[in-house]
Scaffold this motif. Sequence first.
Motif, PDB file in Angstrom:
ATOM      1  N   ASP A 144       1.470   9.314  -4.908  1.00  0.00           N
ATOM      2  CA  ASP A 144       1.512  11.323  -4.831  1.00  0.00           C
ATOM      3  C   ASP A 144       2.116  11.533  -5.542  1.00  0.00           C
ATOM      4  OD1 ASP A 144      -0.031  11.406  -2.808  1.00  0.00           O
ATOM      5  OD2 ASP A 144       1.020   9.965  -1.086  1.00  0.00           O
ATOM      6  N   LYS A 145       3.458  10.385  -5.926  1.00  0.00           N
ATOM      7  CA  LYS A 145       4.582  10.979  -6.990  1.00  0.00           C
ATOM      8  C   LYS A 145       4.160  12.129  -8.741  1.00  0.00           C
ATOM      9  CE  LYS A 145       8.876   7.949  -6.508  1.00  0.00           C
ATOM     10  NZ  LYS A 145       9.565   7.579  -6.782  1.00  0.00           N
ATOM     11  N   ALA A 146       3.292  11.180  -8.796  1.00  0.00           N
ATOM     12  CA  ALA A 146       2.338  11.945 -10.148  1.00  0.00           C
ATOM     13  C   ALA A 146       1.472  13.007  -9.966  1.00  0.00           C
ATOM     14  CB  ALA A 146       1.269  10.128 -10.306  1.00  0.00           C
ATOM     15  N   LEU A 202       0.857  -1.404   0.070  1.00  0.00           N
ATOM     16  CA  LEU A 202      -0.210  -0.487   0.514  1.00  0.00           C
ATOM     17  C   LEU A 202       1.024   1.183  -0.039  1.00  0.00           C
ATOM     18  CD1 LEU A 202      -2.839  -0.639   2.026  1.00  0.00           C
ATOM     19  CD2 LEU A 202      -3.206  -0.776   0.179  1.00  0.00           C
ATOM     20  N   SER A 203       1.557   1.349   0.550  1.00  0.00           N
ATOM     21  CA  SER A 203       2.967   2.768   0.354  1.00  0.00           C
ATOM     22  C   SER A 203       3.471   2.831  -0.661  1.00  0.00           C
ATOM     23  CB  SER A 203       3.915   1.970   1.818  1.00  0.00           C
ATOM     24  OG  SER A 203       4.351   0.951   1.479  1.00  0.00           O
ATOM     25  N   ALA A 204       3.474   1.720  -1.258  1.00  0.00           N
ATOM     26  CA  ALA A 204       4.327   1.522  -2.733  1.00  0.00           C
ATOM     27  C   ALA A 204       3.056   2.582  -3.810  1.00  0.00           C
ATOM     28  CB  ALA A 204       4.953   0.243  -3.121  1.00  0.00           C
ATOM     29  N   SER A 205       1.630   1.904  -3.353  1.00  0.00           N
ATOM     30  CA  SER A 205       1.449   2.741  -4.633  1.00  0.00           C
ATOM     31  C   SER A 205       0.883   3.592  -4.198  1.00  0.00           C
ATOM     32  CB  SER A 205      -0.315   0.878  -4.559  1.00  0.00           C
ATOM     33  OG  SER A 205      -0.851   1.457  -2.790  1.00  0.00           O
ATOM     34  N   THR A 206       0.977   4.399  -2.646  1.00  0.00           N
ATOM     35  CA  THR A 206       0.087   5.342  -2.192  1.00  0.00           C
ATOM     36  C   THR A 206       1.572   6.907  -2.781  1.00  0.00           C
ATOM     37  OG1 THR A 206       1.195   5.109  -0.048  1.00  0.00           O
ATOM     38  CG2 THR A 206      -1.415   4.433  -0.924  1.00  0.00           C
ATOM     39  N   LEU A 241       1.058  19.105  -9.614  1.00  0.00           N
ATOM     40  CA  LEU A 241       1.024  19.865  -8.820  1.00  0.00           C
ATOM     41  C   LEU A 241       1.973  21.606  -8.689  1.00  0.00           C
ATOM     42  CD1 LEU A 241      -0.418  21.424  -6.622  1.00  0.00           C
ATOM     43  CD2 LEU A 241       0.816  20.103  -5.125  1.00  0.00           C
ATOM     44  N   LYS A 242       3.460  20.622  -8.947  1.00  0.00           N
ATOM     45  CA  LYS A 242       4.519  21.356  -9.164  1.00  0.00           C
ATOM     46  C   LYS A 242       4.662  22.420 -10.551  1.00  0.00           C
ATOM     47  CE  LYS A 242       8.238  19.420  -7.969  1.00  0.00           C
ATOM     48  NZ  LYS A 242       9.542  19.481  -7.354  1.00  0.00           N
ATOM     49  N   SER A 243       3.965  21.442 -11.833  1.00  0.00           N
ATOM     50  CA  SER A 243       3.701  22.400 -13.470  1.00  0.00           C
ATOM     51  C   SER A 243       2.561  22.962 -13.030  1.00  0.00           C
ATOM     52  CB  SER A 243       3.604  20.708 -13.886  1.00  0.00           C
ATOM     53  OG  SER A 243       2.792  21.342 -15.431  1.00  0.00           O
ATOM     54  N   ASP A 244       1.727  22.622 -12.314  1.00  0.00           N
ATOM     55  CA  ASP A 244       0.641  23.321 -12.064  1.00  0.00           C
ATOM     56  C   ASP A 244       0.736  24.791 -11.696  1.00  0.00           C
ATOM     57  OD1 ASP A 244      -0.853  22.042 -13.676  1.00  0.00           O
ATOM     58  OD2 ASP A 244      -1.999  20.865 -12.099  1.00  0.00           O
ATOM     59  N   ARG A 268       8.820  15.049  -0.954  1.00  0.00           N
ATOM     60  CA  ARG A 268       8.716  16.077   0.175  1.00  0.00           C
ATOM     61  C   ARG A 268       9.538  16.916  -0.059  1.00  0.00           C
ATOM     62  NH1 ARG A 268       7.578  16.608   6.665  1.00  0.00           N
ATOM     63  NH2 ARG A 268       6.010  18.624   6.312  1.00  0.00           N
ATOM     64  N   SER A 269      10.614  16.374   0.148  1.00  0.00           N
ATOM     65  CA  SER A 269      11.827  17.767  -0.011  1.00  0.00           C
ATOM     66  C   SER A 269      11.652  18.523  -1.627  1.00  0.00           C
ATOM     67  CB  SER A 269      13.098  16.858   0.446  1.00  0.00           C
ATOM     68  OG  SER A 269      13.430  16.625   0.926  1.00  0.00           O
ATOM     69  N   SER A 270      11.563  17.377  -2.855  1.00  0.00           N
ATOM     70  CA  SER A 270      11.227  18.116  -3.850  1.00  0.00           C
ATOM     71  C   SER A 270       9.835  18.999  -4.240  1.00  0.00           C
ATOM     72  CB  SER A 270      11.050  16.734  -5.176  1.00  0.00           C
ATOM     73  OG  SER A 270       9.756  15.899  -4.872  1.00  0.00           O
ATOM     74  N   LEU A 271       8.541  18.590  -3.390  1.00  0.00           N
ATOM     75  CA  LEU A 271       7.931  19.137  -3.260  1.00  0.00           C
ATOM     76  C   LEU A 271       8.508  21.206  -2.791  1.00  0.00           C
ATOM     77  CD1 LEU A 271       4.843  20.183  -3.893  1.00  0.00           C
ATOM     78  CD2 LEU A 271       4.613  19.018  -1.218  1.00  0.00           C
ATOM     79  N   LYS A 272       8.847  20.875  -1.795  1.00  0.00           N
ATOM     80  CA  LYS A 272       9.189  22.481  -1.018  1.00  0.00           C
ATOM     81  C   LYS A 272      10.440  23.134  -1.922  1.00  0.00           C
ATOM     82  CE  LYS A 272       8.275  20.981   3.428  1.00  0.00           C
ATOM     83  NZ  LYS A 272       8.936  20.903   5.216  1.00  0.00           N
ATOM     84  N   GLY A 273      11.359  22.319  -2.434  1.00  0.00           N
ATOM     85  CA  GLY A 273      12.546  22.829  -3.008  1.00  0.00           C
ATOM     86  C   GLY A 273      11.834  22.971  -5.025  1.00  0.00           C
TER      87      GLY A 273
END
Length: 256
Positions: free
Chosen positions: A149-151, A141-145, A156-159, A251-256
């Motif tokens: 989330d990666k996608a 489940l953690s792998a699938s979520t 989100l970053k693109s938008d 999470r770090s990439s989202l903040k970066g």
Amino acid sequence: MYVFSSKNILIKSFLACLCISSATLSGCLSQPQYYGEEESSDDADVDPDLKHEDASFFSKSGAVACGTGAVVGALTCLLVDSNHRGACMALAATAGCAVGMGSNYLLDKVRSDYATTEEQLDATAAQVQKDLNTTRKLHELSASTLKKDKAEIKKLKSDYQKGKADKESLERKDAELAANIKYLEKEKEEADNRLAQAQQTRSAVVKDAGGVDALVASDKKKLRELDEDIVALKAEIAAVNDNILAYSEQRSSLKG
């Protein structure tokens, strides 16, 4: 000095009585799955897809064990002098809970409920298999979520760069990721705890039997199968940890 002395007397009296009561408590908790705790409000932001019942070690049964220990502790306070009974009740909430949760419940359970080495190995193997299934499900489940989330993070970053998403959207996603990480860390910690208890129980059962060489052929076979499941459990825990690290990177990439 009077307050200090009274406090010491209270604590010593409570702990002495609680030790007596703990023997009674151990007979009341009959399920190896009791340790753990009830889901907290901190899990509100966790992805629902991650919180599958078959992938979690934490349930109401853990809260029952803790609550039962606290009740026994409170009842013990009836044996304490009336002048100190109120303070004793406060101590009971935490100390009683500690008695209920135990240090190695699996080993205590195996030794108290099963007389032969064969039965003890079977009981230990059954618990390890159950924990293995739970950890494996958590891994899946953690792998699938994480993949989902990666996608979402990429989009989100693109938008955001295109002005189609605001900073609040990024912050909400960051909160979700933080909650998922915390949830997985809690589950992994419990998996580690159960692995340690299984290893201790395995060693104790073999030692009680006089060592590996003293085992009959059928018990040696059971021991080999148990060891294989323990190795498999270690691998699944490591896989969960890898997903936690990957989540942290996202999470770090989202903040970066």
